[in-house]
Design a protein around this motif. Structure first.
Motif, PDB file in Angstrom:
ATOM      1  N   ASP A  59     -39.963 -11.740  -1.981  1.00  0.00           N
ATOM      2  CA  ASP A  59     -39.259 -11.440  -0.733  1.00  0.00           C
ATOM      3  C   ASP A  59     -37.824 -10.997  -1.000  1.00  0.00           C
ATOM      4  O   ASP A  59     -37.323 -10.079  -0.361  1.00  0.00           O
ATOM      5  N   MET A  60     -37.168 -11.655  -1.955  1.00  0.00           N
ATOM      6  CA  MET A  60     -35.785 -11.286  -2.269  1.00  0.00           C
ATOM      7  C   MET A  60     -35.732  -9.853  -2.812  1.00  0.00           C
ATOM      8  O   MET A  60     -34.858  -9.071  -2.432  1.00  0.00           O
ATOM      9  N   LEU A  61     -36.676  -9.509  -3.675  1.00  0.00           N
ATOM     10  CA  LEU A  61     -36.701  -8.145  -4.212  1.00  0.00           C
ATOM     11  C   LEU A  61     -36.942  -7.123  -3.109  1.00  0.00           C
ATOM     12  O   LEU A  61     -36.309  -6.068  -3.077  1.00  0.00           O
ATOM     13  N   MET A  62     -37.853  -7.439  -2.178  1.00  0.00           N
ATOM     14  CA  MET A  62     -38.130  -6.527  -1.069  1.00  0.00           C
ATOM     15  C   MET A  62     -36.897  -6.379  -0.174  1.00  0.00           C
ATOM     16  O   MET A  62     -36.532  -5.273   0.216  1.00  0.00           O
ATOM     17  N   LEU A  63     -36.242  -7.498   0.149  1.00  0.00           N
ATOM     18  CA  LEU A  63     -35.062  -7.448   1.025  1.00  0.00           C
ATOM     19  C   LEU A  63     -33.930  -6.650   0.390  1.00  0.00           C
ATOM     20  O   LEU A  63     -33.282  -5.844   1.057  1.00  0.00           O
ATOM     21  N   THR A  64     -33.702  -6.862  -0.900  1.00  0.00           N
ATOM     22  CA  THR A  64     -32.621  -6.118  -1.556  1.00  0.00           C
ATOM     23  C   THR A  64     -32.954  -4.635  -1.647  1.00  0.00           C
ATOM     24  O   THR A  64     -32.062  -3.791  -1.577  1.00  0.00           O
ATOM     25  N   VAL A  72     -28.660  -9.858  -9.476  1.00  0.00           N
ATOM     26  CA  VAL A  72     -29.022 -10.251 -10.823  1.00  0.00           C
ATOM     27  C   VAL A  72     -29.411 -11.717 -10.790  1.00  0.00           C
ATOM     28  O   VAL A  72     -28.679 -12.540 -10.236  1.00  0.00           O
ATOM     29  N   LEU A  73     -30.556 -12.046 -11.376  1.00  0.00           N
ATOM     30  CA  LEU A  73     -30.983 -13.431 -11.492  1.00  0.00           C
ATOM     31  C   LEU A  73     -30.351 -14.009 -12.747  1.00  0.00           C
ATOM     32  O   LEU A  73     -30.457 -13.426 -13.821  1.00  0.00           O
ATOM     33  N   VAL A  74     -29.677 -15.142 -12.614  1.00  0.00           N
ATOM     34  CA  VAL A  74     -28.982 -15.763 -13.725  1.00  0.00           C
ATOM     35  C   VAL A  74     -29.672 -17.072 -14.077  1.00  0.00           C
ATOM     36  O   VAL A  74     -29.910 -17.902 -13.204  1.00  0.00           O
ATOM     37  N   ASP A  75     -30.008 -17.266 -15.341  1.00  0.00           N
ATOM     38  CA  ASP A  75     -30.611 -18.518 -15.805  1.00  0.00           C
ATOM     39  C   ASP A  75     -29.539 -19.303 -16.546  1.00  0.00           C
ATOM     40  O   ASP A  75     -29.132 -18.939 -17.638  1.00  0.00           O
ATOM     41  N   ASP A  76     -29.100 -20.398 -15.925  1.00  0.00           N
ATOM     42  CA  ASP A  76     -28.079 -21.222 -16.573  1.00  0.00           C
ATOM     43  C   ASP A  76     -28.696 -22.430 -17.275  1.00  0.00           C
ATOM     44  O   ASP A  76     -27.987 -23.326 -17.727  1.00  0.00           O
ATOM     45  N   GLY A  77     -30.034 -22.467 -17.343  1.00  0.00           N
ATOM     46  CA  GLY A  77     -30.714 -23.562 -18.012  1.00  0.00           C
ATOM     47  C   GLY A  77     -30.938 -24.785 -17.149  1.00  0.00           C
ATOM     48  O   GLY A  77     -31.573 -25.737 -17.572  1.00  0.00           O
ATOM     49  N   SER A  78     -30.440 -24.781 -15.925  1.00  0.00           N
ATOM     50  CA  SER A  78     -30.561 -25.953 -15.051  1.00  0.00           C
ATOM     51  C   SER A  78     -31.884 -25.980 -14.302  1.00  0.00           C
ATOM     52  O   SER A  78     -32.236 -26.982 -13.701  1.00  0.00           O
ATOM     53  N   LEU A  82     -30.189 -18.897  -9.630  1.00  0.00           N
ATOM     54  CA  LEU A  82     -28.839 -18.467  -9.295  1.00  0.00           C
ATOM     55  C   LEU A  82     -28.848 -16.951  -9.167  1.00  0.00           C
ATOM     56  O   LEU A  82     -29.343 -16.255 -10.039  1.00  0.00           O
ATOM     57  N   TRP A  83     -28.326 -16.472  -8.070  1.00  0.00           N
ATOM     58  CA  TRP A  83     -28.255 -15.045  -7.837  1.00  0.00           C
ATOM     59  C   TRP A  83     -26.802 -14.622  -7.868  1.00  0.00           C
ATOM     60  O   TRP A  83     -25.947 -15.277  -7.302  1.00  0.00           O
ATOM     61  N   GLU A  84     -26.537 -13.535  -8.552  1.00  0.00           N
ATOM     62  CA  GLU A  84     -25.200 -12.953  -8.543  1.00  0.00           C
ATOM     63  C   GLU A  84     -25.294 -11.579  -7.912  1.00  0.00           C
ATOM     64  O   GLU A  84     -26.263 -10.868  -8.098  1.00  0.00           O
TER      65      GLU A  84
END
Length: 90
Positions: A59-64, A72-78, A82-84
């Protein structure tokens, strides 16, 4: 600096909410118009924008794509998503 109540609320919203609100406003769309193009209900868009719900990856990809914005999807290991929202060139 004094902020209005709406500005203060907007500053506290999660990143996804802020990305969607800014993108929709920049596109000059109402929530109902975005929902119609995305094939979902206006209430879903409202919940995403209020931070009550996060859109799925798809859904996020379609909306954008509809809003013509890049995220950009950010993987902080948590384990959290996280979206930037990179600044757009003017």
């Amino acid at each position: 600096m004094n902020y209005s109540a709406s500005e203060t609320k907007r500053k506290r919203r999660p990143a996804v909410s802020k990305i969607l609100i800014e993108g929709r406003e920049r596109a000059g769309m109402k929530q109902s118009e975005l929902a119609r193009e995305a094939g979902c209900g206006r209430s879903a868009i409202s919940m995403y924008e209020c931070g009550l719900r996060e859109p799925s990856w798809e859904d996020m990809l379609m909306l954008t794509k509809i809003l013509n914005i890049r995220v950009v999807l950010v993987d902080d290991g948590s384990g959290d998503t996280l979206w930037e929202h990179p600044p757009l060139a003017r």
